[in-house]
Design a protein around this motif. Structure first.
Motif, PDB file in Angstrom:
ATOM      1  N   GLY A 285       2.231  -2.414  -2.268  1.00  0.00           N
ATOM      2  CA  GLY A 285       2.552  -1.659  -1.058  1.00  0.00           C
ATOM      3  C   GLY A 285       1.550  -0.562  -0.741  1.00  0.00           C
ATOM      4  N   ALA A 286       0.415  -0.542  -1.452  1.00  0.00           N
ATOM      5  CA  ALA A 286      -0.589   0.490  -1.186  1.00  0.00           C
ATOM      6  C   ALA A 286      -1.322   0.240   0.129  1.00  0.00           C
ATOM      7  CB  ALA A 286      -1.594   0.544  -2.339  1.00  0.00           C
ATOM      8  N   HIS A 287      -1.300  -1.007   0.575  1.00  0.00           N
ATOM      9  CA  HIS A 287      -1.933  -1.357   1.847  1.00  0.00           C
ATOM     10  C   HIS A 287      -0.872  -1.868   2.822  1.00  0.00           C
ATOM     11  CE1 HIS A 287      -6.422  -2.013   0.539  1.00  0.00           C
ATOM     12  NE2 HIS A 287      -5.998  -0.784   0.330  1.00  0.00           N
ATOM     13  N   ALA A 288      -1.237  -1.944   4.095  1.00  0.00           N
ATOM     14  CA  ALA A 288      -0.334  -2.494   5.104  1.00  0.00           C
ATOM     15  C   ALA A 288      -0.028  -3.947   4.761  1.00  0.00           C
ATOM     16  CB  ALA A 288      -0.992  -2.415   6.476  1.00  0.00           C
ATOM     17  N   PRO A 289       1.204  -4.390   4.995  1.00  0.00           N
ATOM     18  CA  PRO A 289       2.298  -3.679   5.650  1.00  0.00           C
ATOM     19  C   PRO A 289       3.134  -2.803   4.714  1.00  0.00           C
ATOM     20  CG  PRO A 289       2.970  -5.919   5.208  1.00  0.00           C
ATOM     21  CD  PRO A 289       1.540  -5.807   4.733  1.00  0.00           C
ATOM     22  N   GLY A 290       2.728  -2.684   3.435  1.00  0.00           N
ATOM     23  CA  GLY A 290       3.408  -1.740   2.550  1.00  0.00           C
ATOM     24  C   GLY A 290       4.674  -2.268   1.909  1.00  0.00           C
ATOM     25  N   ARG A 291       4.772  -3.590   1.790  1.00  0.00           N
ATOM     26  CA  ARG A 291       5.962  -4.126   1.122  1.00  0.00           C
ATOM     27  C   ARG A 291       5.745  -4.158  -0.398  1.00  0.00           C
ATOM     28  NH1 ARG A 291       8.151  -9.601   3.567  1.00  0.00           N
ATOM     29  NH2 ARG A 291       6.884  -9.685   5.455  1.00  0.00           N
TER      30      ARG A 291
END
Ligand code: FCB
Length: 477
Positions: free
Chosen positions: A193-199
């Motif tokens: 989740g560190a990058h988009a979309p953050g899941r």
């Protein structure tokens, strides 16, 4: 011949003679749309997952967004002039999906495509080979709302988008890469989740990785059918993975991380199968029921080249019961099924990202791909480093970044000497830009960007790289 004005290189791999690269070696620099373009709401562009993510509180350092970035959308002709001044032979850029196909489905946006037509024409006019990446992480938000990369349908949407870009630019772009670093899209976007979309869902990350590769295969087929003369590839971020000790437990930890970081993508794309040990490691996460008949055949559609992004090495160890993870390298949640593996730091010099500087790892990586996977031409499509830069009297003396490039180019040369068909090298990055979750706090550019004035200042590394390109190589030590 030695050049006394050059600082000594770190990680020297070759000495005694000038290091000349093969004729026609493709010297370039790379960027990505969301990191430099800005103009986030102009020309019909709609939101991508990175617009949503960066505008969500707490997701990026300082709440930074790519709304303006380097304002490249408005300054493109000047930026291309700068590339020409540096003597770049090629420029690797990405196309913003929500700029050319707002919403991620339906008809093309002529205004968006026109920007890339002008960019490509400008490049060709300066004798610079355009190198187009179709997907550098900016999924249109409506496609995420419909399930994102964990949903199979997104692969088909990507192929449709590819067709639109091929129709518009296929007559003037020779080099195409489908995806940039699908590991990051899948495992940072849906796992840690560190990058988009953050899941933060390991099973979703594994499905995302598969559908990204399926989208890649479908895109290659679409491009091949409409542009048989195009050179097609994918860019993977690869790491040597080394066990911290020679214990069997650490060797097993290294095997697991190598499977997730490298072989998860290399095997399906270049061999048409998933590694069996990876499937066993992931048994508690997924049964791979998302893999349909024929998927692996599509994913392994033949390519013309492989792009490799190289930054550092992973050193890993088996979990130790009861031990606190203070020496751990990063939040481990991007490693589904192997969350307990420890990432160890060795105390060697690091960049401003805390990534260990390891030029021999580039040789290892290139040799491994060539030896174990393919005879195809290889390209380093990204390599570079963040360091803190200071402007003094209008100049930036980035000796540490210059030394990083120098040592890695020596490594690239050594790999060629060892028989690797390495055909080009792209420095990351042409200019400082929006470094994803780190916002503008990390500078990777050879060209300094003052974000208030948008003034560009070529750093010492840029001037040095221009000289490397001019002489097609480096002086010996
Ligand atoms: C890579 C990305 C690129 C940039 C560099 C530092 O993972 O492809 O956009 O962020 O790292």
């Amino acid at each position: 011949m030695s050049d006394p004005s050059r600082p000594p290189a770190v990680g020297v791999l070759d000495q005694g003679t000038d290091l000349t690269f093969p004729p026609g070696f493709l010297w370039g620099a790379a960027t990505a749309a969301y990191q430099i373009e800005g103009a986030a709401t102009e020309g019909g562009r709609t939101r991508s997952i990175w617009d949503t993510f960066s505008h969500t509180e707490g997701r990026t350092v300082g709440g930074h967004t790519g709304d303006v970035a380097c304002d490249h959308f408005h300054r493109m002709p000047d930026d291309v002039r700068l590339m020409a001044e540096l003597g770049l032979k090629s420029y690797r850029f990405s196309v913003s999906w929500p700029r050319v196909q707002p919403g991620g489905s339906g008809a093309a946006n002529a205004e968006g495509l026109d920007f890339y037509r002008r960019l490509v024409d400008e490049l060709l006019g300066h004798g610079i080979e355009p190198w187009l990446t179709l997907y550098h992480w900016d999924l249109p938000q409506p496609l995420e709302d419909a399930g994102g990369w964990p949903a199979r349908d997104t692969a088909g949407r990507f192929a449709d988008y590819t067709q639109l870009v091929a129709d518009a630019l296929g007559d003037r772009v020779r080099y195409w890469t489908t995806l940039n670093e699908p590991w990051c899209s899948a495992f940072l976007g849906y796992g840690s989740g560190a990058h988009a979309p953050g899941r933060t869902d390991g099973a979703a990350a594994v499905r995302a990785g598969h559908h990204l590769m399926l989208g890649h295969g479908l895109a290659v087929q679409a491009l091949r059918a409409s542009r048989p003369e195009a050179q097609l590839g994918i860019t993977l971020n690869l790491y040597p993975v080394t066990p911290a000790t020679d214990s069997a437990a650490d060797a097993n930890a290294a095997r697991r991380i190598d499977a997730l970081a490298n072989r998860f993508f290399l095997d399906p794309v270049l061999r048409g199968s998933y590694p069996t040990d990876l499937q066993a490691d992931l048994a508690s996460v997924t049964d791979f029921g998302h893999v349909c008949d024929d998927d692996l055949e599509i994913i392994s559609t033949p390519l013309d080249l492989v792009g490799i992004n190289y930054y550092s090495r992973h050193v890993v160890a088996a979990p130790v019961e009861g031990e606190q993870p203070e020496e751990y390298w990063r939040a481990p949640t991007c490693w589904p099924g192997s969350e307990d593996v420890r990432f160890v730091t060795r105390g060697v010099p690091v960049t401003d990202m805390d990534w260990e500087i390891d030029a021999p790892g580039l040789v290892e990586t290139l040799e491994r791909v060539h030896r174990e996977y393919t005879d195809l031409p290889l390209y380093v499509t990204e390599n570079g480093s963040a360091f803190v830069d200071v402007v003094v009297d209008g100049q930036v003396d980035d000796a540490d970044r210059l030394a990083y490039f120098d040592s890695h180019l020596r490594a690239a040369h050594a790999a060629i000497g060892a028989g690797v068909p390495l055909r080009g090298y792209f420095a990351w990055s042409l200019m400082d830009n929006f470094e994803w979750a780190w916002g503008y706090t990390k500078r990777f550019g050879m060209v300094y960007v003052d974000y208030d004035s948008q003034i560009r200042i070529p750093k010492a590394s840029a001037r040095w790289y221009a000289e490397v390109i001019r002489r097609n190589g480096l002086a010996a030590q």
